[in-house]
Every structure is written in C-alpha cells, then in structure tokens.
Design an enzyme around this catalytic site. Sequence first.
Site, mmCIF file in Angstrom:
data_model
loop_
_atom_site.group_PDB
_atom_site.id
_atom_site.type_symbol
_atom_site.label_atom_id
_atom_site.label_comp_id
_atom_site.label_asym_id
_atom_site.label_seq_id
_atom_site.Cartn_x
_atom_site.Cartn_y
_atom_site.Cartn_z
ATOM 1 N N GLU A 24 0.835 -1.216 0.000
ATOM 2 C CA GLU A 24 0.000 0.000 0.000
ATOM 3 C C GLU A 24 0.867 1.264 0.000
ATOM 4 O O GLU A 24 0.564 2.250 0.679
ATOM 5 C CB GLU A 24 -0.970 -0.028 1.200
ATOM 6 C CG GLU A 24 -2.168 0.926 1.111
ATOM 7 C CD GLU A 24 -2.929 0.834 -0.212
ATOM 8 O OE1 GLU A 24 -3.292 -0.288 -0.599
ATOM 9 O OE2 GLU A 24 -3.145 1.881 -0.831
HETATM 10 C C1 LIG Z 1 2.297 -9.820 0.421
HETATM 11 C C2 LIG Z 1 2.087 -8.737 -0.566
HETATM 12 C C3 LIG Z 1 0.800 -8.353 -0.908
HETATM 13 C C4 LIG Z 1 0.598 -7.365 -1.875
HETATM 14 N N1 LIG Z 1 -0.673 -7.064 -2.280
HETATM 15 C C5 LIG Z 1 -0.844 -6.270 -3.390
HETATM 16 C C6 LIG Z 1 -2.131 -6.127 -3.988
HETATM 17 O O1 LIG Z 1 -3.136 -6.671 -3.510
HETATM 18 N N2 LIG Z 1 -2.231 -5.376 -5.127
HETATM 19 C C7 LIG Z 1 -1.150 -4.776 -5.692
HETATM 20 O O2 LIG Z 1 -1.309 -4.127 -6.717
HETATM 21 N N3 LIG Z 1 0.070 -4.877 -5.119
HETATM 22 C C8 LIG Z 1 0.249 -5.616 -3.994
HETATM 23 N N4 LIG Z 1 1.499 -5.764 -3.438
HETATM 24 C C9 LIG Z 1 2.619 -5.045 -4.036
HETATM 25 C C10 LIG Z 1 3.152 -3.953 -3.145
HETATM 26 O O3 LIG Z 1 2.243 -2.887 -3.078
HETATM 27 C C11 LIG Z 1 4.532 -3.563 -3.665
HETATM 28 O O4 LIG Z 1 5.415 -4.617 -3.332
HETATM 29 C C12 LIG Z 1 5.030 -2.240 -3.142
HETATM 30 O O5 LIG Z 1 4.266 -1.189 -3.665
HETATM 31 C C13 LIG Z 1 6.501 -1.979 -3.446
HETATM 32 O O6 LIG Z 1 6.791 -2.213 -4.788
HETATM 33 P P1 LIG Z 1 8.053 -3.138 -5.167
HETATM 34 O O7 LIG Z 1 7.896 -4.414 -4.422
HETATM 35 O O8 LIG Z 1 8.178 -3.210 -6.623
HETATM 36 O O9 LIG Z 1 9.282 -2.404 -4.544
HETATM 37 P P2 LIG Z 1 10.138 -1.176 -5.253
HETATM 38 O O10 LIG Z 1 9.185 -0.168 -5.793
HETATM 39 O O11 LIG Z 1 11.106 -1.808 -6.169
HETATM 40 O O12 LIG Z 1 10.846 -0.583 -3.995
HETATM 41 C C14 LIG Z 1 12.081 -1.098 -3.459
HETATM 42 C C15 LIG Z 1 12.631 -0.085 -2.447
HETATM 43 O O13 LIG Z 1 12.931 1.144 -3.116
HETATM 44 C C16 LIG Z 1 12.223 2.226 -2.543
HETATM 45 N N5 LIG Z 1 11.784 3.128 -3.602
HETATM 46 C C17 LIG Z 1 11.203 2.809 -4.775
HETATM 47 N N6 LIG Z 1 10.928 3.923 -5.483
HETATM 48 C C18 LIG Z 1 11.315 4.966 -4.735
HETATM 49 C C19 LIG Z 1 11.305 6.377 -4.896
HETATM 50 N N7 LIG Z 1 10.785 6.947 -5.983
HETATM 51 N N8 LIG Z 1 11.827 7.131 -3.924
HETATM 52 C C20 LIG Z 1 12.322 6.573 -2.812
HETATM 53 N N9 LIG Z 1 12.366 5.251 -2.582
HETATM 54 C C21 LIG Z 1 11.877 4.458 -3.540
HETATM 55 C C22 LIG Z 1 11.040 1.594 -1.814
HETATM 56 O O14 LIG Z 1 10.591 2.401 -0.731
HETATM 57 C C23 LIG Z 1 11.630 0.276 -1.339
HETATM 58 O O15 LIG Z 1 12.314 0.456 -0.145
HETATM 59 C C24 LIG Z 1 1.709 -6.716 -2.452
HETATM 60 C C25 LIG Z 1 3.005 -7.074 -2.069
HETATM 61 C C26 LIG Z 1 3.198 -8.087 -1.159
HETATM 62 C C27 LIG Z 1 4.610 -8.490 -0.811
#
Ligand SMILES: Cc1cc2nc3c(=O)[nH]c(=O)nc-3n(C[C@H](O)[C@H](O)[C@H](O)COP(=O)(O)OP(=O)(O)OC[C@H]3O[C@@H](n4cnc5c(N)ncnc54)[C@H](O)[C@@H]3O)c2cc1C
Length: 594
Positions: free
Chosen positions: A438
């Site tokens: 989220e």
């Molecule tokens: C168990 C689980 C349930 C989930 N449920 C859903 C769901 O129902 N629907 C859905 O759509 N998604 C869902 N997600 C996805 C979740 O919302 C994402 O994992 C999350 O938004 C982070 O994206 P990412 O994993 O690609 O991490 P990334 O975006 O790759 O982030 C990696 C790190 O980099 C940092 N970062 C990235 N971009 C920036 C920036 N611009 N500035 C500063 N820091 C940054 C982040 O804070 C983080 O620390 C779920 C994930 C999990 C693990």
Amino acid sequence: MTYAAPLRDMIFTLEEIAGIGEIATLPGYADATPDLVQTVLDEAGKFAAGVLAPLNRTSDQQGSRLENGVVRTPDGFRDAYAQFVAAGWNSLQFDPEHGGQGLPWALAAAIQEMVTSACMSFSLCPLLTQGAVELLGSHGSAAQKRTYLTKLVSGEWCGTMNLTEPQAGSDVGALRTRAVKDGDRYRITGQKIFITFGEHDMAENIVHMVLARTPGAPPGVKGISLFIVPKFLVGPDGALTDRNDLRCVALERKMGIHGSPTAVMAYGDNGGAIGELVGEENRGIEYMFTMMNTARLSVGIEGLAIAERAYQQARDYARTRIQGRAVDGSDVSAVPIIRHPDVRRMLMTMRAQIEAMRALVAFVAGSVDRAKRHPDSAERARHQTTVDLLTPVAKAWCTDTGCVVTSTAVQIHGGLGFIESTGAAQHFRDARIAPIYEGTNGIQAIDLVSRKLARDGGAGMRELIAAMRMTVEAAKSGGEGQFLATHLGEAIGQLAVATDSLAAVVKRDRTTALAVASPYLALVGTVAGGWLLVKAALAARRRRSDAADNDGYLAAKESIARFYAANLLPQAGGLAAMVLSGGDSALTLTEDQF
Ligand SMILES: Cc1cc2nc3c(=O)[nH]c(=O)nc-3n(C[C@H](O)[C@H](O)[C@H](O)COP(=O)(O)OP(=O)(O)OC[C@H]3O[C@@H](n4cnc5c(N)ncnc54)[C@H](O)[C@@H]3O)c2cc1C
C-alpha cells in the site's frame, strides 16, 4: 495464544480521541448512539476472539494452496468468511444506498483492529473489498453500481486491487497491462503480481479492479485507466455467466501472512479478459487516490492490531515464565519475569506505543468522518487537510512501530520467542509486510514532505501544531499535568522547528529534503502519539474526579502518558536534529562507494 479485544481502551479512545459522541451528531451518523457503539464492539469482540483468532496459527502453518488452478484457503476461512458476511461485518461503514450500514469510519476502524488482531491473513480479504467498494461508489456508473456494489458491500463477492507488475511497483506509471476497446467493453491482457486474494474459494465471484493502459495512452501515470474485470461475467439479470479469461498462475511463498493468498494473475491468455472501464480513460490513478487515504489508514491499523496481539501474548508469558530472583530481594524463590524491571520496561513500552497508535488511528478516522459529513464546508476542508497530512503518518509510523512491538514481544519470550511453536515469531513475521505494501513507508514519507508539506508551505502542519499546543496549555494545571506539559511542549517545539526548516528546504533542494523525509515522518508520529496520549490522560483525570476508577484503568491511562513523555517523546529531539542537519550527509558517498 488467545486474543481478547481491548474493549475498554477502544471505547475510551473512540469517545475521548475520535469524539464519537460528536460524530453521531453529523448528518447520517445518528445511528451511532453510545448503546449501539457498545453493542457493535462487544459483538465484534466475540466474533474476533471466538471465530477468527483460533484460525491465526493454523492458517500460518497451512497457508493457502494452489491446486489445479484453484486456490484453497486454509481450513476454517470459508466458514468464518460466511459468518463474517452473514453477521454484516463487511458492510458496517458503507453507504446504506448500496446495502451498507452507514456507520462512522471511526467505529469501523476499531472493528478492523479486532479482525486484524485476531487473524491478519483473513482480514486482508475484506480490506481489499473495501477498496473496490470505495472506487465504484465514487466513480462507477449507475449500471456498474447496480451490478457490483451491493454484492461487494455485503461481502458476497470480494474485490481486489491490481496495480503491481514485475517492473511496476512503487512506480505504478511503468505498468504495461493492455486494454483494447472491443465494442462497449475492453479486452485486458497482461500479468499482475502480488495480488492479495487474487484467487480464492471464499466467495462466488471476485471483482478485480485492474489498472491498464489503452493503445496510444500517454506514458506514465497520466496514461493509466481503471477497469472492472470480474472472475465470472455478470448477465443483465445479475446472474453469473461465463468464466472470464483470467487465472491465478502461482501463489507466492512468503515470510508471513501465509493464510492470505498472494497471487500472480494472468489476464487474457485466451484472447483477452473482458473488462469494463470505470469513469474515463487515463484517469485511473486519480480514481485510485480517492480510496488511498482509507486504504492506507487500514494498513496503519494492521501495525496497531498485530502489535496488540503480540502484546497480549507477551504479557501473558511474562506473568507465567519463572526465571531469576526479584532484584529487591523481596522474594526468596524464583519469580515470574514480569517482576524484572527490564521486562516491565519492555511491556510498558509496548503498551504505550500501542495506545498511542490506537489514539492516532482514532483521531484520523474521526477526521475522515468529519471531512465526509460535516455540514460546514470549511470544516470539511479543515478535517480533510488533517486526513491528508496524517494518513501517511498513520500508515508508516504505525506499521514501523508494529514491527518494533512484535520484535519486543519476541524478546520477552527469550529463546522461545525464536521458536515457531510459541507463536510470537508469527506476529513478527506477519507484521513485516505492512511497511511494504500500500505504498512503502519510504513512499509515504515522500508523500508527506513533497506533497502535503510542500503544497501549503507547512500551513496545515502548523495548524495541527497549534492544536497540540492547546493540549499543553490544558495540561499545565499543576501536579502530574505540569510534567506532561513540559515534555510535550518541548517535543512540539522540536516538531515546529523541523517543520519550518523542512518546508523551506523542500522548496529549494528536494533531494536533501527527501533524504530526511522518513525521520520527519517518524517525528510527526512520535509527537502526535504523545499529544494524543496526553489528551487521553487529561480526559482520564477528568473522569476520575467524577467517578470511581474501580479497575484502575483511568489511573493507568495517566501512567502510560507519563511513561511515553519520559521515555518515548525524547526521541523527538534526535529525530528533529536529523531533519535539521542529516540530509546532506546521507548523500555523501557515491554509488560506487557502497
Ligand atoms: C504480500 C504482498 C501483498 C501485496 N498485495 C498487493 C495487492 O493486492 N495489489 C497490488 O497491486 N500490489 C500488492 N502488493 C505489491 C506492493 O504494493 C509492492 O510490493 C510495493 O508497492 C513496493 O513495490 P516493489 O515491491 O516493486 O518495490 P520497489 O518499488 O522496487 O521498492 C524497493 C525499495 O525502493 C524504494 N523506492 C522505490 N521507489 C522509490 C522512490 N521513488 N523514492 C524513494 N524510494 C523508492 C522503496 O521504498 C523500497 O524500499 C503486495 C506485495 C506483497 C509483498
């Protein structure tokens, strides 16, 4: 490993911090009488403890399974969900026009806490449905509302949110799922990952809310549209017809929340899943924002809820684990570890953090209700500013604190905390997802600083600080109040200085400002938590002067505020110092030097 809803603190917090009595005077909330609030909380407490809490451990061990394309949720989930729906728990805060009960969000937040404490994996299913209800309620056409909303509000059908793709996590604008117009509908193709309850066996239909890009749409977030893509298509008479072209291709193996199926979803392997556009093309992100505040607040509640569950278990363990002698020599035999000052400190810290989180959640939820229903538009706008400012704080601060509290619970269990059979480890594992999904907590901090603080130069935050200062004045009535006033006043001063500084820095040097966004968010959370605990302590004292405090609850409320002021509020000084001068140094190493 049982759970009992903290009803006493929930009601007190609803009354004194959310102001449920005043909320009940707003148009549409007249049903929220004290009797009804009490009854709803009592019944939800029984349901959470009796039906859901026993599923927590078994669902962790069993997990959800994908078998021949069908997702089987852990034993007991289907039956518990049927009971959840039948009892009307899904529809509490939704619009009566679509079958909801129209009760305040502040009350719904307390119920969400109970359901999540009892079984966080289970709680995610109604949480995702809540997002779909809000989206369709605000942006769906009359026909879409007729077709989907009543069933989603009741919980007969479930909803999901499909944003994430392998290359599009925090950067939602990078998503590639395609939507091509086909008559009055669209054909959706693409893959989504990490979809919570993307497929399961608890409801007869699953209504996926899918973000996708139409051909020729502008790049980035400006070219994203929102679609309803149901698992089973719905005929004109409302009956389910064909299976749509979408499937769950895998479930993730995860660190925690094993009961909640986290699905990899494939759309359109056989020609394109049929989707209906919500609103207009290219406005999908804007629509998502309408449900983001409440969704983020709900995830903040997860931090609080899991902390409460872990606290109850750690407290019970500390009362029964015999180890070591009393430090003051008062007992010749070995004593329960709750007698040791360091264990007491850990329990007190957990309790203070939990009550501060509960107060913050109640305050924000109460502001949501006022922002929605206050008859005066200026008041609605004022409360909306509070919601906008404090929602990222409630999400990030509560979920980070949830991780800290569940870790402390492991510590109180000693070696057994690290052993799975105790159950303490599960809370720690389950809590860890909440700072990630989220919108990661880093993204929440960026939102707070670069959008909320920057857009009005800190004016909204200064207004909140002024409200905090009024509590300091009220506390200065001598005795214990003076102690609280001094500590809170100092912390508020540090927040004010950090706010002024950051509001100026973000205008001229965004990079440096964003390097300290997370400490600033932690500062706001720490001070707001202390503020609301002092408010609670003043209310407890007032109540004590009116009536007997037979179980010592009200006196404890004052002790908790004092502990927080002495032990947790001093963190504000360190956090403020980081905000004032920490940004440059975070950026001094080159990428190669890491
Ligand atoms: C168990 C689980 C349930 C989930 N449920 C859903 C769901 O129902 N629907 C859905 O759509 N998604 C869902 N997600 C996805 C979740 O919302 C994402 O994992 C999350 O938004 C982070 O994206 P990412 O994993 O690609 O991490 P990334 O975006 O790759 O982030 C990696 C790190 O980099 C940092 N970062 C990235 N971009 C920036 C920036 N611009 N500035 C500063 N820091 C940054 C982040 O804070 C983080 O620390 C779920 C994930 C999990 C693990």
